[in-house]
Design a protein around this motif. Structure first.
Motif, PDB file in Angstrom:
ATOM      1  N   LEU A   1      52.587  28.848  19.613  1.00 12.80           N
ATOM      2  CA  LEU A   1      51.884  29.156  18.722  1.00 12.80           C
ATOM      3  C   LEU A   1      51.872  30.730  19.767  1.00 12.80           C
ATOM      4  O   LEU A   1      51.280  30.468  20.749  1.00 12.80           O
ATOM      5  CB  LEU A   1      50.837  28.364  18.459  1.00 12.80           C
ATOM      6  CG  LEU A   1      49.274  28.931  18.400  1.00 12.80           C
ATOM      7  CD1 LEU A   1      49.544  29.730  16.501  1.00 12.80           C
ATOM      8  CD2 LEU A   1      47.790  28.235  17.978  1.00 12.80           C
ATOM      9  N   TYR A   2      50.956  31.976  18.966  1.00 12.16           N
ATOM     10  CA  TYR A   2      51.230  32.889  19.551  1.00 12.16           C
ATOM     11  C   TYR A   2      50.639  34.024  19.043  1.00 12.16           C
ATOM     12  O   TYR A   2      50.565  34.097  17.796  1.00 12.16           O
ATOM     13  CB  TYR A   2      52.960  32.947  20.350  1.00 12.16           C
ATOM     14  CG  TYR A   2      53.500  33.903  19.698  1.00 12.16           C
ATOM     15  CD1 TYR A   2      53.042  35.044  19.053  1.00 12.16           C
ATOM     16  CD2 TYR A   2      54.083  33.107  18.862  1.00 12.16           C
ATOM     17  CE1 TYR A   2      54.722  35.930  17.981  1.00 12.16           C
ATOM     18  CE2 TYR A   2      55.519  33.810  17.970  1.00 12.16           C
ATOM     19  CZ  TYR A   2      55.440  34.894  17.802  1.00 12.16           C
ATOM     20  OH  TYR A   2      56.527  35.426  16.662  1.00 12.16           O
TER      21      TYR A   2
ATOM     22  N   SER B   1      58.680  28.554  16.878  1.00  5.80           N
ATOM     23  CA  SER B   1      56.970  29.487  16.919  1.00  5.80           C
ATOM     24  C   SER B   1      56.197  29.689  16.150  1.00  5.80           C
ATOM     25  O   SER B   1      57.615  29.967  14.424  1.00  5.80           O
ATOM     26  CB  SER B   1      57.312  30.184  18.141  1.00  5.80           C
ATOM     27  OG  SER B   1      58.601  31.040  17.313  1.00  5.80           O
ATOM     28  N   LEU B   2      54.969  29.764  15.847  1.00  6.70           N
ATOM     29  CA  LEU B   2      54.523  30.816  15.039  1.00  6.70           C
ATOM     30  C   LEU B   2      53.095  31.610  15.482  1.00  6.70           C
ATOM     31  O   LEU B   2      52.817  31.057  16.754  1.00  6.70           O
ATOM     32  CB  LEU B   2      53.581  29.283  14.373  1.00  6.70           C
ATOM     33  CG  LEU B   2      52.571  29.920  12.866  1.00  6.70           C
ATOM     34  CD1 LEU B   2      53.129  30.560  11.858  1.00  6.70           C
ATOM     35  CD2 LEU B   2      51.595  28.680  12.379  1.00  6.70           C
TER      36      LEU B   2
ATOM     37  N   SER C   1      42.686  29.384   9.376  1.00  6.01           N
ATOM     38  CA  SER C   1      44.272  30.101  10.022  1.00  6.01           C
ATOM     39  C   SER C   1      44.006  28.362  11.121  1.00  6.01           C
ATOM     40  O   SER C   1      45.245  28.227  11.264  1.00  6.01           O
ATOM     41  CB  SER C   1      43.540  31.032  11.987  1.00  6.01           C
ATOM     42  OG  SER C   1      42.922  32.373  11.181  1.00  6.01           O
TER      43      SER C   1
ATOM     44  N   VAL D   1      47.583  26.371  11.031  1.00  4.46           N
ATOM     45  CA  VAL D   1      48.834  25.982  12.300  1.00  4.46           C
ATOM     46  C   VAL D   1      49.128  24.323  11.610  1.00  4.46           C
ATOM     47  O   VAL D   1      49.812  24.040  12.088  1.00  4.46           O
ATOM     48  CB  VAL D   1      48.478  25.537  13.035  1.00  4.46           C
ATOM     49  CG1 VAL D   1      48.759  26.510  14.455  1.00  4.46           C
ATOM     50  CG2 VAL D   1      47.903  28.052  13.802  1.00  4.46           C
TER      51      VAL D   1
ATOM     52  N   TRP E   1      51.586  23.584   9.262  1.00  3.71           N
ATOM     53  CA  TRP E   1      52.962  24.666  10.217  1.00  3.71           C
ATOM     54  C   TRP E   1      53.415  22.753  10.679  1.00  3.71           C
ATOM     55  O   TRP E   1      54.687  23.064  10.697  1.00  3.71           O
ATOM     56  CB  TRP E   1      52.276  25.631  10.854  1.00  3.71           C
ATOM     57  CG  TRP E   1      53.649  25.971  11.844  1.00  3.71           C
ATOM     58  CD1 TRP E   1      55.216  26.061  11.386  1.00  3.71           C
ATOM     59  CD2 TRP E   1      54.027  25.911  12.749  1.00  3.71           C
ATOM     60  NE1 TRP E   1      56.104  27.065  12.066  1.00  3.71           N
ATOM     61  CE2 TRP E   1      55.235  26.228  13.083  1.00  3.71           C
ATOM     62  CE3 TRP E   1      53.387  25.776  14.161  1.00  3.71           C
ATOM     63  CZ2 TRP E   1      56.265  26.740  14.363  1.00  3.71           C
ATOM     64  CZ3 TRP E   1      54.317  25.563  15.567  1.00  3.71           C
ATOM     65  CH2 TRP E   1      55.248  26.029  15.536  1.00  3.71           C
TER      66      TRP E   1
ATOM     67  N   LEU F   1      52.864  21.743  22.591  1.00  2.00           N
ATOM     68  CA  LEU F   1      52.236  22.389  21.939  1.00  2.00           C
ATOM     69  C   LEU F   1      51.645  24.034  23.461  1.00  2.00           C
ATOM     70  O   LEU F   1      50.783  23.903  24.442  1.00  2.00           O
ATOM     71  CB  LEU F   1      50.965  22.478  21.073  1.00  2.00           C
ATOM     72  CG  LEU F   1      50.600  24.512  20.410  1.00  2.00           C
ATOM     73  CD1 LEU F   1      51.679  24.598  18.886  1.00  2.00           C
ATOM     74  CD2 LEU F   1      49.725  23.993  19.297  1.00  2.00           C
TER      75      LEU F   1
ATOM     76  N   VAL G   1      50.818  27.966  23.926  1.00  2.32           N
ATOM     77  CA  VAL G   1      49.493  28.597  22.992  1.00  2.32           C
ATOM     78  C   VAL G   1      49.588  29.355  23.712  1.00  2.32           C
ATOM     79  O   VAL G   1      48.949  29.765  24.983  1.00  2.32           O
ATOM     80  CB  VAL G   1      48.678  27.948  23.012  1.00  2.32           C
ATOM     81  CG1 VAL G   1      47.668  28.837  22.104  1.00  2.32           C
ATOM     82  CG2 VAL G   1      47.894  26.746  22.219  1.00  2.32           C
TER      83      VAL G   1
ATOM     84  N   LEU H   1      42.906  33.168  20.404  1.00  2.00           N
ATOM     85  CA  LEU H   1      44.026  31.787  20.180  1.00  2.00           C
ATOM     86  C   LEU H   1      44.277  30.220  20.824  1.00  2.00           C
ATOM     87  O   LEU H   1      44.456  29.623  20.458  1.00  2.00           O
ATOM     88  CB  LEU H   1      45.846  32.660  20.788  1.00  2.00           C
ATOM     89  CG  LEU H   1      46.089  33.167  19.242  1.00  2.00           C
ATOM     90  CD1 LEU H   1      46.603  32.268  18.599  1.00  2.00           C
ATOM     91  CD2 LEU H   1      45.068  33.871  18.769  1.00  2.00           C
TER      92      LEU H   1
ATOM     93  N   GLY I   1      44.414  26.980  19.663  1.00  2.00           N
ATOM     94  CA  GLY I   1      45.440  26.148  19.527  1.00  2.00           C
ATOM     95  C   GLY I   1      44.621  25.146  20.503  1.00  2.00           C
ATOM     96  O   GLY I   1      45.479  24.006  20.223  1.00  2.00           O
TER      97      GLY I   1
ATOM     98  N   TYR J   1      49.050  20.173  24.868  1.00  4.20           N
ATOM     99  CA  TYR J   1      49.032  21.094  24.945  1.00  4.20           C
ATOM    100  C   TYR J   1      48.513  22.548  26.634  1.00  4.20           C
ATOM    101  O   TYR J   1      48.528  21.607  27.024  1.00  4.20           O
ATOM    102  CB  TYR J   1      48.174  21.964  23.723  1.00  4.20           C
ATOM    103  CG  TYR J   1      47.097  22.197  24.747  1.00  4.20           C
ATOM    104  CD1 TYR J   1      46.497  23.817  24.567  1.00  4.20           C
ATOM    105  CD2 TYR J   1      46.203  21.201  24.691  1.00  4.20           C
ATOM    106  CE1 TYR J   1      45.334  24.237  25.481  1.00  4.20           C
ATOM    107  CE2 TYR J   1      44.684  21.619  25.218  1.00  4.20           C
ATOM    108  CZ  TYR J   1      44.324  22.976  25.417  1.00  4.20           C
ATOM    109  OH  TYR J   1      42.985  23.383  25.657  1.00  4.20           O
TER     110      TYR J   1
END
Length: 350
Positions: free
Chosen positions: A32-33, A53-54, A67, A71, A74, A86, A88, A94, A98, A111
């Motif tokens: 996630l970026y 990636s998202l 948001s 996510v 997704w 994950l 981040v 973010l 994340g 993560y």
């Protein structure tokens, strides 16, 4: 490279430096970026063989229920299992989002945080706090959830707008007030190309590490890290995020210094005014105390019906307690007068 470690309650490494070696997680991986650092995120994905990636726009808009749901959906659509890691990549908003996604997807997945802004490196990505905002206020939904590691690649700071870089250093300044560390309070020489950047940021992070280890879930000591955030969050809420977080905290620190002076503490107002003169933020909207009251009443630091303020009585000396409405309003009037003098350039150079 600076290698730090949070030891309690969940151990994990914090690496700060240039050209960091990043860990390749076993099992399924996703990323996630922040769209602002798309190039860096794509290099990370290629280097670590992350197939999914998202990207999302950064900033406070990322910390929304919309948001968060996007996510989660997704991840579910990719049928990613519980042993997923994950990554981040991005700024503080973010990493907050994340981390909360990781805390709640399938009741918790691993993560790794790769912060790309000064704000995220010094504060948001360290300390196990994750969360999102509600229309009613900041950070009202969240969880304490530790990453598997934090890797702060300093090359990313060179891509930031200069003002964004400086705004993140407000948190380092805050850590200096908390620890009584004059070196951290002296933000003026700090730049993306400064030779002392790496140890300076590590020094700021270590202040938070010590506090978090002593009080992981904010029952007592950790509340000191909210210095400047009570008024700061109210300003952000009342302006619907028009004031950037670092600027809002700087204003909050000025107000906190006024509270400290009003309660007989050392006069830290000149130090914070010097910070604001260096930061040169745009003047905030003219808000009355009544404009801020609804957001203060929903502040997450309330205990029962009392809102506790973090009050600096001197360098390294903080008190946490309720404050009378009379003192709050009087200090806010002083605060507005000081902002007006800053705006018109009539505050004496410090």
């Amino acid at each position: 490279m600076q290698k730090l470690q949070i030891r309690y309650p969940v151990p994990y490494p914090i690496h700060i430096g240039f050209d960091l070696e990043l860990p390749q997680a076993p099992g399924p991986r996703a990323l996630l970026y922040d769209l602002a650092v798309r190039d860096y995120a794509q290099r990370v994905a290629a280097r670590l063989d992350v197939p999914l990636s998202l990207g999302l726009p950064g900033g406070e808009g990322a910390k929304s229920l919309d948001s968060y749901g996007r996510v989660l959906s997704w991840l579910a659509q990719q049928a990613l299992p519980r042993n997923t890691t994950l990554y981040v990549v991005g700024g503080g908003c973010l990493t907050d989002l994340g981390g909360f996604v990781a805390a709640t997807y399938l009741r918790g997945i691993r993560y790794i945080s790769l912060p790309t802004t000064t704000l995220a490196m010094v504060d948001a990505s360290v300390g196990n706090k994750t969360g999102i905002n509600l229309p009613e206020g900041k950070n009202l939904v969240g969880a304490f959830y530790a990453p598997a590691g934090v890797y702060a690649e300093l090359h990313t700071l060179r891509t930031l707008p200069p003002q964004t870089f400086k705004e993140g250093l407000v948190e380092a300044f805050k850590h200096g007030l908390i620890a009584g560390d004059e070196l951290l309070v002296n933000v003026e020489p700090v730049s993306p190309d400064w030779e002392g950047l790496e140890p300076y940021l590590a020094r700021a992070v270590m202040v938070k590490v010590r506090v978090v280890e002593a009080d992981p879930t904010e029952q007592n000591e950790r509340r000191k890290l909210n210095l400047g955030h009570t008024l700061g969050h109210a300003l952000e809420g009342a302006t619907h995020g028009a004031i950037p977080h670092g600027v809002a905290v700087a204003y909050g620190l000025l107000y906190a210094a006024l509270l400290g002076r009003a309660h007989g503490g050392a006069d830290l107002v000149p130090k914070v005014l010097k910070l604001l003169q260096w930061l040169t933020p745009p003047p905030p909207p003219r808000l009355s105390w009544a404009d801020l009251t609804p957001f203060l009443s929903r502040d997450k630091k309330k205990v029962s019906q009392a809102l506790n303020w973090v009050i600096p009585m001197g360098m390294g000396r903080l008190e946490i307690r309720p404050v009378s409405e009379e003192v709050l309003v009087r200090c806010y009037e002083e605060f507005l007068e000081l902002l007006l003098s800053l705006e018109h350039g009539t505050t004496k150079p410090l």
